[in-house]
Each structure stands twice: as C-alpha cells, then as structure tokens.
Design a protein around this motif. Structure first.
Motif, mmCIF file in Angstrom:
data_model
loop_
_atom_site.group_PDB
_atom_site.id
_atom_site.type_symbol
_atom_site.label_atom_id
_atom_site.label_comp_id
_atom_site.label_asym_id
_atom_site.label_seq_id
_atom_site.Cartn_x
_atom_site.Cartn_y
_atom_site.Cartn_z
ATOM 1 N N MET A 127 0.606 -0.948 0.197
ATOM 2 C CA MET A 127 0.126 -0.116 0.025
ATOM 3 C C MET A 127 0.824 1.295 -0.002
ATOM 4 S SD MET A 127 -3.096 -1.504 -0.201
ATOM 5 C CE MET A 127 -4.273 -0.099 0.250
ATOM 6 N N ASN A 128 0.153 2.982 -0.804
ATOM 7 C CA ASN A 128 0.887 3.916 -0.476
ATOM 8 C C ASN A 128 2.386 3.846 -0.383
ATOM 9 O OD1 ASN A 128 -1.740 5.033 0.695
ATOM 10 N ND2 ASN A 128 -1.193 3.777 2.606
ATOM 11 N N SER A 129 2.554 3.198 -1.776
ATOM 12 C CA SER A 129 3.748 2.668 -2.646
ATOM 13 C C SER A 129 4.242 3.234 -4.078
ATOM 14 C CB SER A 129 4.699 2.043 -1.929
ATOM 15 O OG SER A 129 6.088 2.145 -2.926
ATOM 16 N N ASP A 130 4.670 3.723 -4.898
ATOM 17 C CA ASP A 130 4.159 4.692 -5.821
ATOM 18 C C ASP A 130 5.106 3.995 -6.485
ATOM 19 O OD1 ASP A 130 6.422 5.671 -6.074
ATOM 20 O OD2 ASP A 130 5.836 7.599 -7.284
ATOM 21 N N ALA A 131 6.343 2.667 -6.524
ATOM 22 C CA ALA A 131 7.125 1.828 -6.787
ATOM 23 C C ALA A 131 6.713 0.704 -6.918
ATOM 24 C CB ALA A 131 8.385 1.482 -5.367
ATOM 25 N N VAL A 132 5.192 -0.123 -7.188
ATOM 26 C CA VAL A 132 5.289 -0.967 -7.014
ATOM 27 C C VAL A 132 4.610 -0.810 -8.308
ATOM 28 C CG1 VAL A 132 2.903 -3.044 -6.640
ATOM 29 C CG2 VAL A 132 4.560 -0.967 -4.423
ATOM 30 N N SER A 133 4.807 -2.140 -9.565
ATOM 31 C CA SER A 133 4.815 -1.851 -10.986
ATOM 32 C C SER A 133 3.999 -3.130 -11.431
ATOM 33 C CB SER A 133 6.346 -2.413 -11.861
ATOM 34 O OG SER A 133 7.471 -1.923 -11.706
ATOM 35 N N TYR A 134 3.803 -4.121 -10.670
ATOM 36 C CA TYR A 134 2.991 -5.179 -10.913
ATOM 37 C C TYR A 134 2.230 -5.566 -9.736
ATOM 38 C CZ TYR A 134 3.985 -4.723 -16.011
ATOM 39 O OH TYR A 134 3.929 -4.999 -16.990
ATOM 40 N N TYR A 135 0.743 -6.635 -9.288
ATOM 41 C CA TYR A 135 0.511 -7.353 -8.379
ATOM 42 C C TYR A 135 -0.010 -8.123 -9.089
ATOM 43 C CZ TYR A 135 -2.447 -7.993 -4.764
ATOM 44 O OH TYR A 135 -3.092 -8.508 -3.161
ATOM 45 N N ALA A 136 0.786 -9.669 -8.663
ATOM 46 C CA ALA A 136 -0.037 -11.032 -8.821
ATOM 47 C C ALA A 136 -0.426 -11.711 -7.475
ATOM 48 C CB ALA A 136 1.667 -11.904 -8.636
ATOM 49 N N THR A 137 -1.387 -12.067 -7.471
ATOM 50 C CA THR A 137 -2.139 -12.899 -6.462
ATOM 51 C C THR A 137 -3.485 -13.374 -7.128
ATOM 52 O OG1 THR A 137 -3.689 -11.855 -4.696
ATOM 53 C CG2 THR A 137 -4.079 -10.804 -6.723
ATOM 54 N N PHE A 138 -3.974 -14.286 -6.595
ATOM 55 C CA PHE A 138 -5.486 -14.665 -6.374
ATOM 56 C C PHE A 138 -6.648 -13.447 -6.564
ATOM 57 C CE2 PHE A 138 -2.400 -17.904 -5.798
ATOM 58 C CZ PHE A 138 -2.816 -18.759 -6.287
ATOM 59 N N ASP A 139 -7.827 -14.348 -6.932
ATOM 60 C CA ASP A 139 -8.492 -13.570 -6.586
ATOM 61 C C ASP A 139 -8.815 -13.674 -5.132
ATOM 62 O OD1 ASP A 139 -11.497 -11.742 -6.423
ATOM 63 O OD2 ASP A 139 -11.805 -12.279 -8.590
ATOM 64 N N ASN A 140 -9.095 -12.070 -4.912
ATOM 65 C CA ASN A 140 -8.681 -12.716 -3.410
ATOM 66 C C ASN A 140 -10.337 -12.327 -2.451
ATOM 67 O OD1 ASN A 140 -6.421 -12.630 -2.303
ATOM 68 N ND2 ASN A 140 -5.792 -10.847 -3.612
ATOM 69 N N TYR A 141 -11.278 -11.078 -3.156
ATOM 70 C CA TYR A 141 -12.676 -11.444 -3.170
ATOM 71 C C TYR A 141 -13.549 -12.307 -3.643
ATOM 72 C CZ TYR A 141 -16.887 -8.803 -3.169
ATOM 73 O OH TYR A 141 -18.672 -8.697 -2.140
ATOM 74 N N MET A 142 -12.953 -12.805 -4.187
ATOM 75 C CA MET A 142 -13.487 -13.934 -4.563
ATOM 76 C C MET A 142 -13.285 -15.244 -3.944
ATOM 77 S SD MET A 142 -13.162 -16.607 -7.992
ATOM 78 C CE MET A 142 -13.245 -15.439 -9.178
ATOM 79 N N VAL A 143 -12.614 -15.358 -3.303
ATOM 80 C CA VAL A 143 -12.259 -16.576 -2.244
ATOM 81 C C VAL A 143 -13.217 -16.507 -0.936
ATOM 82 C CG1 VAL A 143 -10.933 -16.732 0.064
ATOM 83 C CG2 VAL A 143 -9.608 -16.517 -2.726
ATOM 84 N N GLY A 144 -13.572 -14.748 -0.683
ATOM 85 C CA GLY A 144 -14.516 -14.353 0.658
ATOM 86 C C GLY A 144 -15.938 -15.653 0.235
ATOM 87 N N THR A 145 -16.089 -14.409 -0.934
ATOM 88 C CA THR A 145 -17.032 -14.620 -1.789
ATOM 89 C C THR A 145 -17.715 -16.702 -1.655
ATOM 90 O OG1 THR A 145 -16.908 -13.038 -2.891
ATOM 91 C CG2 THR A 145 -19.239 -14.409 -3.700
#
Ligand code: BGC
Length: 359
Positions: A127-145
């Motif tokens: 969070m709150n860093s402009d140094a991040v180029s990409y984010y690789a993850t799973f669909d986190n909201y879908m996990v909760g759903t």
C-alpha cells in the motif's frame, strides 16, 4: 482441472520459450533477461503456504536463468525492511515481495525506486507506494465469496427456518487481502445477519473485532476459547465458523476439540495446508480454497521477464487494486473450492502433495 494444469504448464513453457528467444535484449539496470538478480521477500516460514511460495518462486526463477535472493522475515516488519534494503544493496534489479504489513514498506521502496529497482507485489498488495509495477495474486474477493456462499448453501439460508449461530475469524489487519476475504464473505452473509437468520452470539462481526493478528493459529485458538466459554459452554450449537484461512481454521478446530460439546459446525478455510486437508479428510473442517502457488509463481516470473526486457507483462485486472497511489496492474489467478470429495484430484493428481504427506 486438466485445463488449469495445462494452462499452468503452458505458462511455464511460454515463459521458457520467451527466454530462449530474447536472451540478449536490454534490461533494467544493464543485465539481460534470464540473467539478472531477483530478490524474493517472503513473510514467514511459520505459515505453511509461504514455504511453498518461496520454493516455487526460487525454482522457477532459477529455471528461467535468474540469480535469486530468497529471504523470510519471521513475520517481523523491521526484519523484512532490512532484508529488502540488503537485496537492493546487493544489486537486485527486481524485487518480488509478499509483505507482512502492506503499509510499512514505503520508505524502503522509495529507495528502490530511486535506484531503478522494480517491485512486484506478490499475493499481498503493498500500500501507499508508487514503486510497485505489478501485483500478482489470486482473486481475493472471490475467495471470500466462495467461503460465504458455502455457508449459505450448507445452511440453506434462503429456505431453512434458522436461526443459526455463526462466528467469524479473519486475518491480519495489516494484510490488505484480509479485508477482501472478509468483504467477499460478509457481503454474502450480512443480509442474513441483519434479518436475524444468522446470529453471531459473541457480537463480534466488524472487521476489527474478527481480525487475527499475524493470521496466527494460536491467536485464533485463544479467541475461540473465549467465545465458547462466554456463549457456548452449555453446549449451545455453533452452526458455522467462517474462517478466512486454514491457519485460523486450525486454531478454531483445536479450540472446539478442547472445549465444545455441541454438534460439530461447518468450518471454512483457505490454502489447503497439510494439517487442514487432513482435518477435511477426518471431517473436522468442511472446506478450503486451493490456491495453486505454482501458477502464481509462473505468473510472477512472466512479470519479472517483462520488467527485465522492458516490455509489459500480461495482466487481467486493471481496476480492483488501488494501493493509494493509483491502480496497480494485476494478474488475478483463480481460487478453487476444495473439500474431502475433490482433494485427491486437486492436490494429489496435480502433484501438489504426495499421498503420504496427507496421511
Ligand atoms: C494469503 C492467504 C493466507 C494468509 C496467511 C494471505 O495474505 O493470501 O492465502 O492464508 O495470508 O498466510
């Protein structure tokens, strides 16, 4: 499943063939693709999945020809910061970071940016860093759903009379994912809580009241002990426990085994950790979510390649994950429902675990 496996294999094969074709291209800070240094910062060895994530990342990056500096930080933020500082000073060109606290890396990543070091947020958004180029993850909201929907279906909330007793355990407040898991599940369950069909006897429903520091099994165990002794000691039935992760589900299960005399509840989880798969087989945990960390690693290696090569990595989401400085281009892998009926196909046939590991 076959399709998923095939696409994972294809992803690795494509990455490999790209590497063969482009070995001499210009890169970030002067190295060539498949010939650079990548720092991989993982949060802790205490929670099972990060051991797999780290091992997969190391294996796949090395296979692609990179030097890898893999570090674990024992869930200690200061340790992670100093590990990242070290990676930068030892010449890493790309950093792959699964943060402990998404909000604590701003200063060190400003340093990375200044030195031309690129950053990929791995699994957890930084969070709150402009140094991040990409984010690789799973669909986190879908996990909760999926977790919320499971409880809804199992209790047949639209048709059964109820009321049913529910308790809720989510993850670490410093992990942005925890809010997505919680949000996905609570969006499904909230209407039933509001209508009184689901009753949370402890009264603990809001995120801050159901968070689990460090995602720790022991913390979840202690909180469940307190909830049982205050609300269910007389054998009052707990119908379901929404647990965002397997680590918290394990603490809840251990507490129930020690303190609870009523009928066994529905318990959700996430990660298909070995101890939890064993519990699913034994009927002590109802479901989990399988997140194939091999696929996540393959997607992340594609991002590393693209950065090294100076091209753009494939992403499939450019609207969900705003880290406070803007939306971070993301690749969301698909989380898969797992229970005692499909774990063999998902986990053993795919080579994720051996049968012996689950005995
Ligand atoms: C991951 C989950 C995991 C949790 C605890 C989260 O950031 O997305 O898969 O259960 O951390 O390790």
């Amino acid at each position: 499943m076959k399709k998923k496996l095939l696409s994972a294999v294809l992803a690795v094969a494509m990455t490999a063939s790209l590497l063969v074709g482009c070995g001499s291209q210009a890169d970030v800070k002067g190295a060539t693709r498949g010939n650079g240094k990548v720092g991989v910062a993982m949060p802790t060895k205490d929670l099972q999945r990060w051991n797999q994530d780290g091992a997969n990342m190391e294996e796949q990056l090395k296979a692609a020809g990179y030097d890898v500096d893999l570090q674990y930080a024992s869930n200690d933020i200061a340790t992670q910061v100093s590990q990242i500082e070290n990676m930068i000073s030892k010449g890493a060109q790309v950093l792959v970071i699964a943060s402990i606290d998404g909000d604590s890396l701003g200063t060190v990543l400003a340093q990375a940016k200044e030195q031309g070091v690129k950053v990929i947020a791995y699994d957890r958004l930084i969070m709150n860093s402009d140094a991040v180029s990409y984010y690789a993850t799973f669909d986190n909201y879908m996990v909760g759903t999926k977790q919320g929907e499971y409880i809804k279906q199992q209790l047949d909330l639209d048709n059964a009379a109820g009321p049913f007793n529910l308790e809720i355990f989510t993850g670490d407040p410093g992990d942005n994912n925890a809010r997505f898991f919680y949000g996905g599940a609570i969006d499904v369950l909230k209407p039933y809580i509001e209508s009184g069909k689901l009753v949370v006897q402890s009264g603990q429903v809001d995120f801050d009241n159901v968070a689990t520091a460090n995602w720790s099994t022991e913390n979840a165990h202690a909180r469940m002990d307190a909830i049982i002794s205050a609300n269910y000691a007389d054998g009052t039935k707990i119908d379901a426990v929404l647990c965002s992760s397997d680590s918290t589900a394990l603490g809840v299960t251990n507490s129930l085994m020690a303190n609870y005399t009523g009928e066994w509840p529905i318990i959700t989880g996430q990660d298909c950790d070995v101890a939890n798969v064993k519990n699913m087989i034994a009927g002590k945990q109802s479901m989990s979510i399988f997140k194939d960390t091999r696929t996540l690693a393959a997607k992340t290696v594609e991002m590393v390649d693209a950065i090294m090569k100076g091209t753009e990595a494939p992403v499939n989401d450019t609207s969900t994950y705003n880290n406070g400085t803007g939306v971070i281009p993301s690749f969301l892998c698909e989380p898969v429902f797992a229970d005692a009926s499909n774990y063999k196909e998902l986990l053993i046939d795919s080579g994720y675990y051996t049968e012996d590991q689950l005995k």
